[in-house]
Design a protein around this motif. Structure first.
Motif, PDB file in Angstrom:
ATOM      1  N   UNK A 103       0.852  -1.196   0.000  1.00 52.18           N
ATOM      2  CA  UNK A 103       0.000   0.000   0.000  1.00 52.18           C
ATOM      3  C   UNK A 103       0.888   1.248   0.000  1.00 52.18           C
ATOM      4  N   UNK A 104       0.407   2.292  -0.641  1.00 57.05           N
ATOM      5  CA  UNK A 104       1.138   3.548  -0.655  1.00 57.05           C
ATOM      6  C   UNK A 104       0.167   4.687  -0.403  1.00 57.05           C
ATOM      7  N   UNK A 105       0.607   5.654   0.370  1.00 52.38           N
ATOM      8  CA  UNK A 105      -0.238   6.811   0.674  1.00 52.38           C
ATOM      9  C   UNK A 105       0.609   8.071   0.648  1.00 52.38           C
TER      10      UNK A 105
ATOM     11  N   UNK B 254      -4.322   7.131  -1.871  1.00 52.88           N
ATOM     12  CA  UNK B 254      -3.905   5.819  -1.378  1.00 52.88           C
ATOM     13  C   UNK B 254      -4.027   4.817  -2.513  1.00 52.88           C
TER      14      UNK B 254
END
Lengths: 74, 381
Positions: free
Chosen positions: B69-71, B85
């Motif tokens: 996951x990336x935010x 996100x």
């Protein structure tokens, strides 16, 4: 279990609400501590929400859209 | 692979949005990367891997899930903030089912989701929120839109919020024998109210309520219910569902010991006659000014939908499911987490980074277990 939960919450409320009043901003520093925030990490919340909503038919529907048909949170 | 390529394209799009433009200089305020690994075991009737209605044997649900996951949070001026996100799931062999007869989809399935939120501070105490996103997965496409408003009152002692979301799912339906009814859809509309009340300089109360209305094809089209002649029949859910969830949480910090305790309770009810109670307890302890540990326990009990059965008679009619996620069960989850806040540390080599490692064990009384672990790196610019 519901009674226990209500009792626990009531006790917590009594314990914390004893001094309930308007707290000036300059005394709210502790409330901004990372451990006190409602969300420590957007991504952690997202991953755990998916774990629960994709495996529990009663998951989701609060704060976030509950999609999917069975229990799927997608 | 197509989903992974799409994820890369999305990441590139987010970076492009973050790039400075002549119209409005944008700056990255924060970033987080998290990877979660899930190892699932257990058995359930929604899996046809070894399921047998005649002997009431549920199928194998063993699966490994890797979830990067990336935010990121970007700022476009003093009043406008954007958050994006991206979530990718790579799932191995989860609940092999009828789709495998024609596509072997569950052998390895990938999905990608993008969720973008825009926050506009229209006054020092009022904020408007807009959000949009989508989810791509074989054989599902899902789009979502939403909006919200928050207002802070009484010197930020009270925060009131309201939000609404709409989700449209569009999917390529397959029947339990691999037949293909074609494209089908469902939608979900969701409304939420929230209240946050400062109780003291060290305590906060949060209350929330959410209503979700769903319409359309709610069943997972390829889900099957076992019948006692050893065959399967199609799962069928009612065409609409109305869901209510109410949550209360108290958070309290103890200055003397640098300990934080959180307790929450959630009540859920829907018109499938499903009731649930969830209690979560968390304890945080600072070990150093820059290092804290968190231990958590979550217990969830649901009583199951009215039309759940393990096995049906041949040619069943009316709503029916054997999906163990909709059955009566209790789940327990224990979690541990260690967090390093580098900006508070005496060493400066990590700048304003934050690192955390977490571990969890989820156990359900109807034969499902998950062990998960996550690692995260964040940075505030």
């Amino acid at each position: 279990m519901r009674r226990l939960a209500v009792l626990a919450l009531a006790l917590a409320l009594v314990a914390t609400a004893a001094s309930c009043r308007v707290v000036p901003k300059n005394r709210q520093g502790t409330l901004n501590d990372p451990t006190m925030k409602a969300s420590e990490s957007t991504l952690e919340d997202r991953a755990r929400r998916k774990l629960h909503t994709s495996r529990e038919g009663a998951g989701g529907g609060d704060g976030e859209p509950a999609g999917g048909g069975c229990s799927c949170g997608n | 692979m197509r989903q992974l390529i799409a994820a890369a394209a999305l990441a590139a799009a987010v970076v492009a949005v973050a790039a400075p433009s002549p119209a409005a200089a944008q700056t990255i305020e924060a970033f987080e990367w998290r990877t979660v690994l899930f190892a699932q075991g257990g058995r359930g009737f929604q899996s046809q891997d070894g399921a047998d209605g005649a002997t009431a044997t549920p199928g194998d649900q063993q699966a490994i899930i890797i979830e990067p996951l990336m935010w990121t949070r970007l700022r476009s001026g003093p009043t406008l903030v954007h958050e994006a996100a991206i979530e990718i799931d790579v799932v191995s062999a989860a609940s092999p089912d009828a789709i495998d007869a024609t596509t072997s989809a569950s052998r390895l399935n990938e999905s990608v989701a993008l969720d973008v939120t825009h926050r506009w501070a229209i006054t020092p105490t009022d904020e408007l929120i807009g959000r949009w996103g989508f989810h791509v997965e074989e054989p599902l496409r899902s789009w979502g839109w939403g909006g919200g408003y928050t207002r802070r009152l009484l010197d930020d002692n009270v925060t009131l919020g309201g939000s609404g979301n709409f989700t449209l799912d569009w999917f390529d339906a397959y029947g339990p024998y691999g037949d293909r009814p074609g494209l089908q859809q469902r939608w979900s509309a969701n409304a939420n109210l929230s209240l946050s009340q400062v109780l003291s300089p060290t305590a906060v109360l949060d209350l929330g309520y959410g209503l979700t209305v769903q319409r359309g094809v709610l069943e997972t089209s390829w889900n099957a219910v076992p019948t006692d002649d050893g065959m399967v029949a199609r799962e069928e859910l009612p065409p609409g569902r109305q869901r209510h969830a109410a949550t209360a949480r108290v958070s309290k910090h103890f200055l003397r010991t640098r300990t934080t305790a959180k307790a929450s309770y959630r009540y859920y009810h829907d018109d499938f006659d499903l009731d649930a109670h969830t209690v979560q307890l968390y304890g945080y302890q600072y070990l150093r000014p820059y290092l804290y540990a968190r231990a958590g326990w979550r217990i969830h009990h649901q009583d199951g939908v009215a039309f759940y059965q393990d096995v049906f008679t041949p040619d069943p009619t009316g709503p029916r499911t054997s999906d163990s996620d909709l059955a009566r069960f209790t789940s327990n989850e224990l979690t541990l987490k260690l967090v390093l806040l580098a900006d508070r540390a005496p060493f400066r080599t990590l700048g304003r980074a934050s690192l955390d490692a977490a571990f969890g064990r989820y156990l359900r009384t109807n034969d499902l277990s998950i062990t998960w672990a996550s690692l995260s790196v964040g940075y505030k610019f």
